[in-house]
Design an enzyme around this catalytic site. Structure first.
Site, mmCIF file in Angstrom:
data_model
loop_
_atom_site.group_PDB
_atom_site.id
_atom_site.type_symbol
_atom_site.label_atom_id
_atom_site.label_comp_id
_atom_site.label_asym_id
_atom_site.label_seq_id
_atom_site.Cartn_x
_atom_site.Cartn_y
_atom_site.Cartn_z
ATOM 1 N N ASN A 49 -5.363 2.371 -0.781
ATOM 2 C CA ASN A 49 -4.069 1.600 -0.923
ATOM 3 C C ASN A 49 -4.288 0.262 -2.740
ATOM 4 O O ASN A 49 -5.029 -0.349 -2.697
ATOM 5 C CB ASN A 49 -3.764 0.823 0.106
ATOM 6 N N HIS B 232 4.370 5.785 -2.471
ATOM 7 C CA HIS B 232 2.956 5.017 -1.946
ATOM 8 C C HIS B 232 1.967 5.365 -1.390
ATOM 9 O O HIS B 232 2.053 5.487 -0.668
ATOM 10 C CB HIS B 232 4.110 3.384 -1.797
ATOM 11 N N CYS C 236 3.228 -4.502 -2.723
ATOM 12 C CA CYS C 236 3.386 -2.049 -2.938
ATOM 13 C C CYS C 236 4.305 -1.767 -3.683
ATOM 14 O O CYS C 236 4.206 -0.749 -3.857
ATOM 15 C CB CYS C 236 2.524 -1.428 -1.462
#
Ligand code: UT7
Length: 322
Positions: free
Chosen positions: A279, A249, A113
């Protein structure tokens, strides 16, 4: 000094959307639980046969069009992904070929990520070292392929997508008023592997599935992200009030809110796309940038703060004057 200035952004999301209501038909969950715990309302999922490179190519074409940069001007492609098409070659080289780029070099970056923030920082260093003038930075993922669709604790959280950014070298004064990347801060701590990992890979002989201790990751995320942001502010002498747009993020709306509060960022400065995209790992930051640019929030001259945290653990921040 030389700065890496953002010339344009592009994004791509697969057509198919899975809403929370549909998700509740796949695993034992509910729209209420997902919305309350994460802020996620839906996620995009790649079609059968649609690969990470397909998403990345579409996002890259959009970024090139948005930046008025010709493919022949690109010296380097860095593609952040944890879900490459194949074990090798790098998915970045697939993008390179598809764009018709016959010179320069291309490689993948693996920081899950945090991949996009790592890639932005790496591109900035290549530009400052004089090894590249124009860099295409991509975050592209098909996490739907590594989810355990029987595990409700992870299946509801992730989506597929891609975003891309064009960076170009420009001479500048070397002050905070310069356009471009002002500072980047990267970290990893491999002792936390078990908290968020995939239980497979080429060396183990399988693709594997994502495994996560969500509550533990949450706890570390807020602390680590806040530290990386403090570093960026300290390095530049800027304060939270100087940040025009916080583009984090997108893992969980509660993490974004808690981080913004901890740092003292204005709630209205936080760009939130987790509701629509879920996500998307390395793609989440450029996807969010694309939304905030297209709706007119981010304008030239604005101070934009990026951050991410992911498996490894890895985490980092980047401060950019747009
Ligand atoms: O991008 C990489 C970084 N990743 C992250 O930042 C993710 C960080 N973690 C999180 O976002 C959150 O921890 C989650 C969203 C993953 C989980 O939220 P939570 O508030 O930490 O919930 P929990 O894991 O403590 O679970 C609470 C309850 C449990 O039931 P019991 O044990 O209390 O009876 C779970 O079994 O919720 C249950 N649960 C679910 N219920 C309905 C877990 N997943 C689901 C689900 N639907 N999908």
């Amino acid at each position: 000094m030389i700065r890496s200035v953002v010339k344009g952004v592009g994004a791509y999301l697969p057509e198919r959307i899975i809403t929370n209501a549909e998700m509740a038909t796949l695993v034992d969950t509910s729209d209420e639980w997902i919305t309350a715990r994460t802020g996620i309302a839906q996620r995009h999922v790649a079609a059968d046969g649609e690969l990470t490179s397909d998403l990345a190519i579409a996002a890259s074409r959009a970024a090139l069009a948005n930046s008025n940069v010709h493919v022949d001007d690109i010296d380097l492609i860095i593609l952040a992904t944890a879900t490459p098409d194949d074990t090798f070659p790098a998915t970045a080289t697939v993008v390179q070929a598809a764009l018709g780029m016959e010179r320069g070099f291309a490689f993948d970056m693996q920081a899950v990520c945090s991949g996009f923030v790592y890639a932005v920082s790496t591109a900035d260093n290549f530009i400052k070292a004089g090894q590249a003038k124009t860099v295409l930075v991509i975050g592209a993922e098909t996490f739907s392929r590594i989810l355990d669709w029987e595990d409700r604790t992870t299946a509801v959280l992730f989506g597929d997508g891609a975003g891309a950014l064009v960076l170009q070298a420009e001479e500048s004064e070397g002050t905070n008023q310069d356009r471009g990347i002002l500072t980047c801060h990267l970290h990893s701590d491999g002792r936390y592997r078990e908290k968020l990992y995939v239980d497979g890979g080429p060396s183990r002989g399988s693709v594997g599935h994502l495994r996560m201790e969500g509550r533990e990751v949450f706890r570390h995320a807020v602390v680590n992200i806040a530290e990386a942001i403090d570093e960026a502010l300290e390095a530049t002498g800027l304060e939270a009030k100087d940040i025009d747009w916080f583009v984090p993020h997108q893992a969980n709306k509660r993490i974004l809110d808690a981080t913004a509060k901890r740092i003292g960022l204005r709630p209205e400065s936080v760009v939130v796309t987790v509701g629509e995209h879920a996500n998307t790992s390395a793609a989440s930051v450029p996807l969010a940038l694309d939304v905030a640019l297209r709706d007119g929030r981010i304008k030239q001259g604005d101070m934009v703060l990026l951050e991410a945290m992911g498996g490894g653990f890895t985490w980092g921040s980047a401060l950019i004057r747009w």
